[in-house]
Design an enzyme around this catalytic site. Structure first.
Site, PDB file in Angstrom:
ATOM      1  N   GLU A 127      26.451  33.923  43.429  1.00 39.39           N
ATOM      2  CA  GLU A 127      27.386  32.812  43.614  1.00 39.39           C
ATOM      3  C   GLU A 127      28.305  33.042  44.801  1.00 39.39           C
ATOM      4  OE1 GLU A 127      27.916  30.892  39.232  1.00 39.39           O
ATOM      5  OE2 GLU A 127      28.690  32.926  39.459  1.00 39.39           O
TER       6      GLU A 127
ATOM      7  N   GLU B 151      22.360  34.896  33.959  1.00 38.43           N
ATOM      8  CA  GLU B 151      23.354  34.763  32.892  1.00 38.43           C
ATOM      9  C   GLU B 151      22.757  34.367  31.537  1.00 38.43           C
ATOM     10  OE1 GLU B 151      25.981  34.365  36.573  1.00 38.43           O
ATOM     11  OE2 GLU B 151      23.907  33.975  35.996  1.00 38.43           O
TER      12      GLU B 151
END
Length: 259
Positions: free
Chosen positions: A110, A130
């Site tokens: 990210e 995740e």
């Protein structure tokens, strides 16, 4: 700072995530240190480019420190500009370059996605794993990945927690250049040098107009709205806009003031 190293080389700031023993995973204290480091860069008129990298040769950033998360509870509290003090830093038009020297997973991916340019070592890899630990990529990765690559490829990468090699990420348009690890610093310097040849006001204005234009419904609307953007007006009134043509006429290199 304890977990972040900041170095300045002329107009370039280098911010290094420095927890190599845990693949530069980010804990709550590191979030706050990154916020301060990036804010100092954004507020310093003498600094024109920020290079973000991880310490060591193995990892750019493995994302959030899950041990700290399990101890402190979820979701964590992020600083003013979001995850790592960067992913919601929409108020800084200066260029950010990610020098990805290893794995960039979860929050590490990210961070790279939030940068304007990505230069990666050939052994680097990227992914949003995740869901494998029951989490969701809340640091902008879902939204940026769906906008920066074809939707079906983004969905496959996200839903299957698929890891991309540097070569695959490059083919998908997520990485500007892939080089051998020992050539990474040289490649980053080349990108910085190319950017620094241009007026920093023009560079920042270009970045800002791209961001604002993408929020318009179409190109026609972006072109109509463009003259009213504050960055456009600041560029039209800048010293750099005069220096460029003057230097060309006088057959010399321009001396940019950055204002």
């Amino acid at each position: 700072m304890e977990f972040v190293e900041v170095r300045r080389d002329g107009p370039v700031t280098f911010v290094t995530l420095s927890r190599p023993d845990v693949m530069n995973a980010i804990n709550p204290a590191m979030h706050q240190e990154l916020e301060r480091a990036f804010t100092q860069f954004a507020d310093d008129d003498s600094q024109w480019i920020c290079v973000v990298r991880g310490k060591g040769d193995t990892a750019f950033c493995a994302g959030s420190d899950l041990k700290a998360a399990s101890r402190d509870g979820l979701p964590p509290s992020y600083p003013e500009h979001g995850y790592a003090g960067l992913i919601q830093r929409f108020d800084c038009p200066k260029p950010f370059i990610a020098a990805v020297n290893g794995i960039a997973l979860g929050g590490g991916f990210e961070i790279a996605l939030a940068c304007d340019l990505v230069v990666a070592a050939d052994h680097a890899s990227f992914g949003l794993p995740e869901p494998l630990v029951g989490a969701v990529a809340l640091g902008g990765g879902l939204h940026r990945l769906a906008r920066q690559m074809p939707l079906k490829l983004a969905m496959g990468t996200i839903l299957a927690s698929r890891r991309l090699t540097a070569a695959e990420a490059s083919r998908m348009g997520l990485v500007n250049e892939v080089v051998a690890l020992d050539a990474l610093d040289e490649a980053v310097k080349r990108w910085c040098d190319d950017i620094l040849k241009a007026s920093p006001v023009a560079v920042r204005t270009s970045k800002a107009l791209i961001a604002r234009g993408l929020a318009e419904p179409d190109i026609e609307a972006a072109l109509i709205a463009q003259p009213d953007y504050p960055e456009f007006r600041a560029w039209r009134a800048s010293e750099d806009i005069k220096e460029g043509p003057l230097a060309f006429a006088e057959k010399r290199a321009p001396v940019w003031k950055g204002r």
